[in-house]
Design an enzyme around this catalytic site. Sequence first.
Site, PDB file in Angstrom:
ATOM      1  N   HIS A 127       0.831  -1.204   0.000  1.00 52.96           N
ATOM      2  CA  HIS A 127       0.000   0.000   0.000  1.00 52.96           C
ATOM      3  C   HIS A 127       0.866   1.256   0.000  1.00 52.96           C
ATOM      4  O   HIS A 127       0.689   2.153  -0.831  1.00 52.96           O
ATOM      5  CB  HIS A 127      -0.909  -0.030   1.233  1.00 52.96           C
ATOM      6  CG  HIS A 127      -1.678   1.234   1.474  1.00 52.96           C
ATOM      7  ND1 HIS A 127      -3.020   1.355   1.197  1.00 52.96           N
ATOM      8  CD2 HIS A 127      -1.296   2.447   1.989  1.00 52.96           C
ATOM      9  CE1 HIS A 127      -3.434   2.569   1.511  1.00 52.96           C
ATOM     10  NE2 HIS A 127      -2.400   3.243   2.000  1.00 52.96           N
ATOM     11  N   GLU A 128       1.807   1.323   0.939  1.00 53.49           N
ATOM     12  CA  GLU A 128       2.597   2.541   1.090  1.00 53.49           C
ATOM     13  C   GLU A 128       3.537   2.777  -0.092  1.00 53.49           C
ATOM     14  O   GLU A 128       3.705   3.910  -0.543  1.00 53.49           O
ATOM     15  CB  GLU A 128       3.379   2.495   2.407  1.00 53.49           C
ATOM     16  CG  GLU A 128       2.508   2.598   3.641  1.00 53.49           C
ATOM     17  CD  GLU A 128       1.711   3.899   3.688  1.00 53.49           C
ATOM     18  OE1 GLU A 128       2.247   4.947   3.276  1.00 53.49           O
ATOM     19  OE2 GLU A 128       0.544   3.867   4.108  1.00 53.49           O
ATOM     20  N   HIS A 186       1.883   4.419  -2.903  1.00 54.08           N
ATOM     21  CA  HIS A 186       1.835   5.884  -2.817  1.00 54.08           C
ATOM     22  C   HIS A 186       3.052   6.491  -3.525  1.00 54.08           C
ATOM     23  O   HIS A 186       2.955   7.565  -4.136  1.00 54.08           O
ATOM     24  CB  HIS A 186       1.796   6.340  -1.364  1.00 54.08           C
ATOM     25  CG  HIS A 186       0.451   6.197  -0.721  1.00 54.08           C
ATOM     26  ND1 HIS A 186      -0.696   6.732  -1.276  1.00 54.08           N
ATOM     27  CD2 HIS A 186       0.061   5.593   0.426  1.00 54.08           C
ATOM     28  CE1 HIS A 186      -1.729   6.460  -0.487  1.00 54.08           C
ATOM     29  NE2 HIS A 186      -1.302   5.765   0.546  1.00 54.08           N
ATOM     30  N   GLU A 189      -5.590   6.785  -1.999  1.00 54.14           N
ATOM     31  CA  GLU A 189      -5.678   5.711  -1.004  1.00 54.14           C
ATOM     32  C   GLU A 189      -6.258   4.436  -1.616  1.00 54.14           C
ATOM     33  O   GLU A 189      -5.822   3.322  -1.307  1.00 54.14           O
ATOM     34  CB  GLU A 189      -6.535   6.156   0.177  1.00 54.14           C
ATOM     35  CG  GLU A 189      -5.914   7.238   1.033  1.00 54.14           C
ATOM     36  CD  GLU A 189      -4.607   6.805   1.669  1.00 54.14           C
ATOM     37  OE1 GLU A 189      -4.434   5.603   1.941  1.00 54.14           O
ATOM     38  OE2 GLU A 189      -3.754   7.675   1.896  1.00 54.14           O
ATOM     39  N   HIS A 242      -9.473   8.033   3.520  1.00 53.34           N
ATOM     40  CA  HIS A 242      -9.564   6.583   3.701  1.00 53.34           C
ATOM     41  C   HIS A 242     -11.020   6.125   3.634  1.00 53.34           C
ATOM     42  O   HIS A 242     -11.331   5.069   3.080  1.00 53.34           O
ATOM     43  CB  HIS A 242      -8.931   6.165   5.028  1.00 53.34           C
ATOM     44  CG  HIS A 242      -7.457   6.454   5.103  1.00 53.34           C
ATOM     45  ND1 HIS A 242      -6.969   7.671   5.534  1.00 53.34           N
ATOM     46  CD2 HIS A 242      -6.381   5.693   4.789  1.00 53.34           C
ATOM     47  CE1 HIS A 242      -5.648   7.641   5.477  1.00 53.34           C
ATOM     48  NE2 HIS A 242      -5.260   6.453   5.044  1.00 53.34           N
TER      49      HIS A 242
END
Length: 591
Positions: free
Chosen positions: A387-388, A391, A420, A484
């Site tokens: 996920h990160e 980004h 997100e 989110h």
Amino acid sequence: MRRPHIRRVAIAVAVTTAATLPMAPAFAAPDSPARAATSASSPVEAARAAAFAHASATGVGPGDTLRATDVMTDPDGKQHVRFVRSHQGLPVLGGDLVVHLGKQSAYLGVTRAADHAVKPATTEAKLTPQQAEQKAAAVAQGDAGSAELVVDARDGAAALAYQVRVTDSDTTEAGGSRTVVVDAQSGRIRSNTPDSDEFISPHLEETLREKGETASPVTGVATQPAGLLGATTAARYPVTATGSGTSLFAGKVTLTTTRTARTSFLLKDPTRWNTETRDAKGAELEAFSRGTKFTSTTNKWGTGTTANRTTAAVDAQYGITQTLDFYKKTFGRKGIKNNSTGARAMVHLGRKVGNAFWDSTCGCMLYGDGDGAMFKKPLVVLDVTGHELTHGVVDATAALEPTRVDARGNQYGEPGALNESLADIFGSNVEFSANNPKNPPNYLMGEKLGLAQKFLRRLDHPSLDKLEGTIDYWSPAAYDTEVHAGSGVSSHAYYLLAEGSGRKTIGGVKYDSPTFDGSRVTGIGRAKATAIFYRALTRYMVSTTDFHDARTATLEAAADMYGATSAEYQAVDAAWAAVNVTTANTPAVGR
């Protein structure tokens, strides 16, 4: 009080020439490597010339300068050149655009962030740089760097402003940095945004605290590997070696390391552009060079417990390399920025930090050890890392931004929610790519965090997440929803495109995805859905892309790959309609 959201559309001008890629690829065609903006490559020059020649469509005008940040070439010769803009020498925030060219460099269309002229009413600042720095330092509660004059075109009009980076911010977890934009005429704070993306938002922290909930992460301890790995008889060092790690969450894993001497190994992967994990040793670091290297005499790493400092590093290094592998083997993407550069990580960040971050300033992943109360273990879980790091991919491509950030650091608005969502979409795909039995793949996010609801977010039925109040469908309220919570709209559309509506069991997990209007959606498979969303991100999204723009972007991507009359194109349209994103309810520009 929430200020009204002013819709900032990404305008996608329809292409004038049909261009269809080879039919039915498993995933999108590999990206061509990013090219330097200073190169005299013909696609860049052709796209720049086209942008000025088609000024009524592109919004590029006198005084503007375009700097290319990416060039993408498709198998059929179609090219997409991403630009950032300056106006009279001043960087333009929200002035980015992508120019689309045909095989012979003919102009096909543009996707642009700003739907208005970027020329500010004045280029004479009333505030001095020192005054802007003082205001930025005060609002971000940190140390202000030098103020830079910019044109802020992000909020429906262009204004002269100062941009200031503030380090050691007391308003950012672990003392990270923030970028503050100050109006050069009035001194108003136009934006105040953290430079790092936190996996656990301030809103979620507050909710967990109110519920009195303590997360109990589920670990996947494996037996300690025996024997020295990677011990070759090479006389020259450094050389590539194969080591073994015992992680917190992923069990026993293989790690590619660097052998620096006969019995000396470094947690650095030469086969993945020297991707490396280091130890912050409790300091709040944003400079990777200040981290301490992890070394071993046996090429065995970690013990599966937090008592060993290297264990968290095993999870981090494993998660990062698995993420890099997913992007490379799926899309041909060579690193987070597609520039053949490795990713970096630091574990044991700060004291009692219960979070994980992608830090664009450091260009690396940062992991705390947990706060000792709510999160008692480091957040080095595979889907958190996927996920990160996504980004980072978004930062390097569309650079989607929230429309506002409140005083507590919560972010709002559809572009940030889409950011997100993409991180959740591709983060779940990292799990599918790794296919680790200790961390089975699924469409759940944060299922190993040990939360009472058994996951943090989920793509099939987002509103089952009661902690963040994630939404299933679009409504005008999504304009100013916490990112989110708002991410559910596009995550749900993706799941419906991939798997379809209704009940389904995948890998032992039961899903039951609803639709806004009760319609039935038939999925086209995860491979095709992921390819379409990735192509949309890299070719047709810009910093202000919202959900309706994302619908347009994914339809463009599906038309490129499969044709505008294909079943895949129709499925994309149906998936967005099923989350209430349609042509008919597209908000008016400037709303």
